[in-house]
Write a protein that holds these residues in place. Structure first.
Motif, short mmCIF file in Angstrom:
data_model
loop_
_atom_site.label_atom_id
_atom_site.label_comp_id
_atom_site.label_asym_id
_atom_site.label_seq_id
_atom_site.Cartn_x
_atom_site.Cartn_y
_atom_site.Cartn_z
N PRO A 90 9.17 0.91 -67.54
CA PRO A 90 9.75 -0.16 -66.71
C PRO A 90 10.72 0.40 -65.67
CG PRO A 90 9.91 -0.68 -69.06
CD PRO A 90 9.52 0.77 -68.96
N SER A 91 10.86 -0.35 -64.58
CA SER A 91 11.86 -0.02 -63.56
C SER A 91 12.77 -1.24 -63.39
CB SER A 91 11.19 0.33 -62.22
OG SER A 91 10.87 -0.86 -61.51
N PRO A 92 13.95 -1.05 -62.79
CA PRO A 92 14.84 -2.20 -62.57
C PRO A 92 14.26 -3.23 -61.59
CG PRO A 92 16.01 -0.11 -62.32
CD PRO A 92 14.57 0.21 -62.34
N ASN A 120 10.98 6.94 -55.37
CA ASN A 120 11.27 7.13 -56.78
C ASN A 120 12.30 6.10 -57.27
OD1 ASN A 120 10.82 8.37 -59.26
ND2 ASN A 120 12.50 9.82 -58.99
N PHE A 121 12.15 4.86 -56.76
CA PHE A 121 12.97 3.70 -57.16
C PHE A 121 14.44 3.84 -56.79
CE2 PHE A 121 9.46 4.13 -60.28
CZ PHE A 121 8.73 3.00 -59.90
N ASP A 122 14.73 4.61 -55.75
CA ASP A 122 16.11 4.73 -55.25
C ASP A 122 16.25 3.83 -54.01
OD1 ASP A 122 18.58 5.37 -54.24
OD2 ASP A 122 18.14 7.50 -53.90
N ALA A 131 13.17 6.76 -41.99
CA ALA A 131 12.72 5.73 -42.93
C ALA A 131 13.79 5.53 -43.99
CB ALA A 131 11.40 6.14 -43.57
N ALA A 132 13.87 4.31 -44.54
CA ALA A 132 14.92 4.02 -45.51
C ALA A 132 14.46 2.95 -46.49
CB ALA A 132 16.20 3.57 -44.81
N GLY A 133 15.11 2.96 -47.67
CA GLY A 133 14.88 1.93 -48.66
C GLY A 133 13.80 2.28 -49.67
N LEU A 134 13.56 1.35 -50.58
CA LEU A 134 12.59 1.58 -51.65
C LEU A 134 11.20 1.89 -51.13
CD1 LEU A 134 13.66 -1.25 -54.14
CD2 LEU A 134 13.74 1.21 -54.59
N VAL A 135 10.79 1.22 -50.04
CA VAL A 135 9.43 1.42 -49.51
C VAL A 135 9.44 2.24 -48.24
CG1 VAL A 135 8.60 -0.71 -50.57
CG2 VAL A 135 9.45 -0.76 -48.23
N ALA A 143 11.70 -4.32 -38.51
CA ALA A 143 11.97 -5.45 -37.61
C ALA A 143 10.73 -6.32 -37.44
CB ALA A 143 12.46 -4.95 -36.26
N SER A 144 9.57 -5.70 -37.34
CA SER A 144 8.33 -6.47 -37.15
C SER A 144 7.97 -7.27 -38.39
CB SER A 144 7.18 -5.53 -36.80
OG SER A 144 6.80 -4.74 -37.91
N LEU A 145 8.48 -6.85 -39.53
CA LEU A 145 8.20 -7.54 -40.79
C LEU A 145 9.29 -8.54 -41.16
CD1 LEU A 145 7.06 -4.38 -42.81
CD2 LEU A 145 5.57 -6.24 -42.02
N GLY A 146 10.32 -8.64 -40.34
CA GLY A 146 11.41 -9.57 -40.62
C GLY A 146 12.42 -9.05 -41.61
N VAL A 147 12.43 -7.73 -41.85
CA VAL A 147 13.39 -7.13 -42.77
C VAL A 147 14.66 -6.78 -42.00
CG1 VAL A 147 13.84 -5.17 -44.30
CG2 VAL A 147 11.58 -6.24 -44.26
N THR A 148 15.76 -7.41 -42.35
CA THR A 148 17.02 -7.18 -41.65
C THR A 148 17.90 -6.14 -42.34
OG1 THR A 148 18.07 -9.02 -42.84
CG2 THR A 148 17.03 -9.52 -40.72
N ASP A 149 17.67 -5.90 -43.63
CA ASP A 149 18.43 -4.91 -44.37
C ASP A 149 17.45 -4.08 -45.19
OD1 ASP A 149 20.12 -3.36 -45.89
OD2 ASP A 149 21.29 -5.02 -46.72
N ARG A 150 17.14 -2.89 -44.73
CA ARG A 150 16.15 -2.05 -45.39
C ARG A 150 16.62 -1.54 -46.74
NH1 ARG A 150 14.90 2.67 -41.58
NH2 ARG A 150 17.07 2.38 -40.97
N LEU A 151 17.92 -1.56 -47.00
CA LEU A 151 18.46 -1.08 -48.27
C LEU A 151 18.56 -2.19 -49.31
CD1 LEU A 151 21.27 1.37 -47.07
CD2 LEU A 151 18.83 1.80 -47.45
N ASP A 152 18.25 -3.41 -48.92
CA ASP A 152 18.24 -4.51 -49.87
C ASP A 152 16.91 -4.48 -50.63
OD1 ASP A 152 19.25 -7.23 -50.87
OD2 ASP A 152 17.26 -7.73 -50.08
#
Length: 244
Positions: A90-92, A120-122, A131-135, A143-152
């Motif tokens: 499992p992952s969080p 790696n789930f960081d 690039a940043a964030g889980l994905v 921005a094209s996907l409507g993601v305003t906070d890549r670390l969320d």
């Protein structure tokens, strides 16, 4: 072995009836062990081994899976845990992964494998390219996907799921090409009509698919109650049938 195969192997008459009676005894013992009053038997006898299994809630799960031509992908009665729709460690973020996969029509194991390969789930991971964030979304893609906070985590997973869905749609549902497009860009996949000859992309596609295989739902037997839950000294020994 399928339910039909079990029925075909059982001889009509005494053997089948003894097997059904054995199931009823086991159900009663399980009910008593959990402090639940046993359900009274119906006035009409069961007509087949499969009907007895269906009464226990196991036969129907197997039958539904067999009709669909796929392994059981839903937890059986009694399975618990937020990540019960995913196998492996499992992952969080399993709850967010399952929700995003359902929303965008994805295999949750594939989405989880992608996240593991990317970060790696960081949730704070970043790359030298930006690039940043889980994905690992780039700023323009986010921005094209409507993601305003890549670390969320919630925004990142939903954005990555949406982008993977776009690639699957663009390449006719071909998972290999979609993963290659996620890593190297759809233009490179179109240019080479397949996985580009980039060592990083080729390794990435294989890695995500291997992780996805690891996260596929566990076999049916893993969700069944452990044999130790039955009181071994209280099982009657009458009858010629046996359950294996």
């Amino acid at each position: 072995m399928s339910v039909a195969a079990v029925e075909g192997a059982a001889a009509p008459g005494t053997g089948a009836q003894a097997a059904i009676a054995r199931i009823a005894e086991l159900q009663t013992l399980v009910a008593r062990a959990h402090g639940v009053p046993p359900v009274a038997a119906a006035s009409a006898p069961a007509t087949s081994f499969s009907s007895a299994l269906a009464g226990a809630g196991v036969g129907q799960a197997i039958a539904n899976s067999a009709a669909a031509g796929a392994p059981v992908t839903q937890p059986l009665p009694g399975a618990t845990g937020a990540g019960s729709g995913l196998g492996g460690t499992p992952s969080p973020f399993d709850g967010l992964i399952l929700a995003a996969a359902q929303k965008h029509g994805l295999d949750p194991a594939l989405l989880k494998g992608l996240i593991r390969a990317e970060s790696n789930f960081d949730p704070t991971a970043s790359s030298p390219a930006g690039a940043a964030g889980l994905v690992q979304l780039m700023p323009g893609t986010a921005a094209s996907l409507g993601v305003t906070d890549r670390l969320d985590p919630a925004q990142s997973i939903d954005g990555g799921a949406r982008y993977l869905r776009q690639q699957l749609d663009a390449f006719g549902g071909d998972v290999t090409k979609a993963l290659a497009a996620y890593n190297a860009g759809p233009g490179a996949v179109q240019r080479y009509n397949g996985v580009p000859p980039y060592a990083e992309t080729q390794a990435y596609v294989q890695k995500v698919q291997a992780y996805a295989d690891e996260y596929r739902v566990a076999p049916v037997a893993a969700a069944l109650p452990a044999p130790t839950t039955l009181p071994t000294t209280a099982i009657p020994t009458t009858g010629s049938g046996s359950i294996t």
